[in-house]
Design an enzyme around this catalytic site. Sequence first.
Site, mmCIF file in Angstrom:
data_model
loop_
_atom_site.group_PDB
_atom_site.id
_atom_site.type_symbol
_atom_site.label_atom_id
_atom_site.label_comp_id
_atom_site.label_asym_id
_atom_site.label_seq_id
_atom_site.Cartn_x
_atom_site.Cartn_y
_atom_site.Cartn_z
ATOM 1 N N HIS A 132 0.841 -1.196 0.000
ATOM 2 C CA HIS A 132 0.000 0.000 0.000
ATOM 3 C C HIS A 132 0.877 1.247 0.000
ATOM 4 C CE1 HIS A 132 0.770 -0.557 4.297
ATOM 5 N NE2 HIS A 132 0.271 0.639 4.574
ATOM 6 N N HIS A 176 1.339 4.006 1.904
ATOM 7 C CA HIS A 176 1.851 4.793 3.023
ATOM 8 C C HIS A 176 3.378 4.894 3.000
ATOM 9 C CE1 HIS A 176 -2.006 4.304 5.656
ATOM 10 N NE2 HIS A 176 -2.118 5.272 4.773
ATOM 11 N N ASP A 209 5.671 4.880 5.168
ATOM 12 C CA ASP A 209 6.495 3.947 5.947
ATOM 13 C C ASP A 209 6.543 2.555 5.313
ATOM 14 O OD1 ASP A 209 3.795 3.509 6.637
ATOM 15 O OD2 ASP A 209 4.328 2.687 8.595
ATOM 16 N N HIS A 210 5.967 2.427 4.113
ATOM 17 C CA HIS A 210 6.088 1.190 3.339
ATOM 18 C C HIS A 210 6.745 1.411 1.978
ATOM 19 C CE1 HIS A 210 3.642 -1.511 5.986
ATOM 20 N NE2 HIS A 210 3.334 -0.327 6.462
ATOM 21 N N HIS A 249 -7.535 -0.655 5.721
ATOM 22 C CA HIS A 249 -6.505 0.276 6.196
ATOM 23 C C HIS A 249 -6.333 1.396 5.179
ATOM 24 C CE1 HIS A 249 -2.931 1.631 8.281
ATOM 25 N NE2 HIS A 249 -2.197 1.448 7.212
ATOM 26 N N ASP A 278 -0.389 -3.935 6.325
ATOM 27 C CA ASP A 278 -1.054 -3.390 7.502
ATOM 28 C C ASP A 278 -2.532 -3.790 7.564
ATOM 29 O OD1 ASP A 278 1.350 -2.228 8.088
ATOM 30 O OD2 ASP A 278 0.667 -0.156 7.929
ATOM 31 N N HIS A 302 4.435 -4.351 11.008
ATOM 32 C CA HIS A 302 4.806 -3.648 12.238
ATOM 33 C C HIS A 302 4.915 -4.600 13.421
ATOM 34 C CE1 HIS A 302 4.237 0.540 10.774
ATOM 35 N NE2 HIS A 302 3.321 -0.019 9.989
#
Length: 252
Positions: free
Chosen positions: A54, A56, A58-59, A111, A130, A168
């Site tokens: 996805h 985001h 942080d990915h 998400h 996530d 995570h």
Amino acid sequence: METHLFACLSDNYGVLVHDPDSGETAAIDVPEEAAVRQALADTGWTLTHIFITHHHNDHIGGLEALNGPDIKVIGPKRDEHRIPGLDVTVSENDTVPFGGEDVEVLETPGHTSGHVTYYMRKAGLAFAGDTMFTLGCGRLFEGTPADMWSSLKKISALPASTKVFSGHEYTLSNARFAVTADPTNEKLKARLNEVEKKTEQGTPTVPTTVGEELETNPFVRAGTVEVAEAMGLAGESPETVLAEVRKRKDNF
């Protein structure tokens, strides 16, 4: 198929997947360049594929720096406008060849609206980003409880032995909340003890398995009488129960 899990950023995980026969190596999400490069150096593997779950940051934070002409980047079609550099866009039921596998794509929104999960059937591996965490699920930033329930059902319908990698290390908080949402679940209580020990030792709680989550994850168990009753929602739909579980976890 070999896997290498490594920590990124403050609480992210990255995963390398390596097929020793073909020599192909995939990164499942790329939270940061330095951590991925260190993981490649530690294993001696050469990156050939990047699978993005996805959009985001942080990915995908390391995507631009890691991408190159010899690397194939795969990501969700619904997010192609939000993820730069995709070579292959994928949707529900698509497959992507990698290391002797036809990697199956499951659309798992909730998400985010475009989130996908990658499933390697032969290897028994699922990369859920996530969507499904160990003892939890992602916050509903762009989707509805119905979206997330449908997505969790897809993942939990995979064989019970399937290893599920998530993005995570949230498990201790998830476990401490879970026993409040499913208080009569003895297997969950035992799992909380196990998670506390692993956390004290600095041992990752990822991956989990589909079977473990079916038995102890209150989001996956939103369709059970036990979780519905604990939420004060006996007889209500799983989507309604999941919405309440998610609300309580957000405020836990």
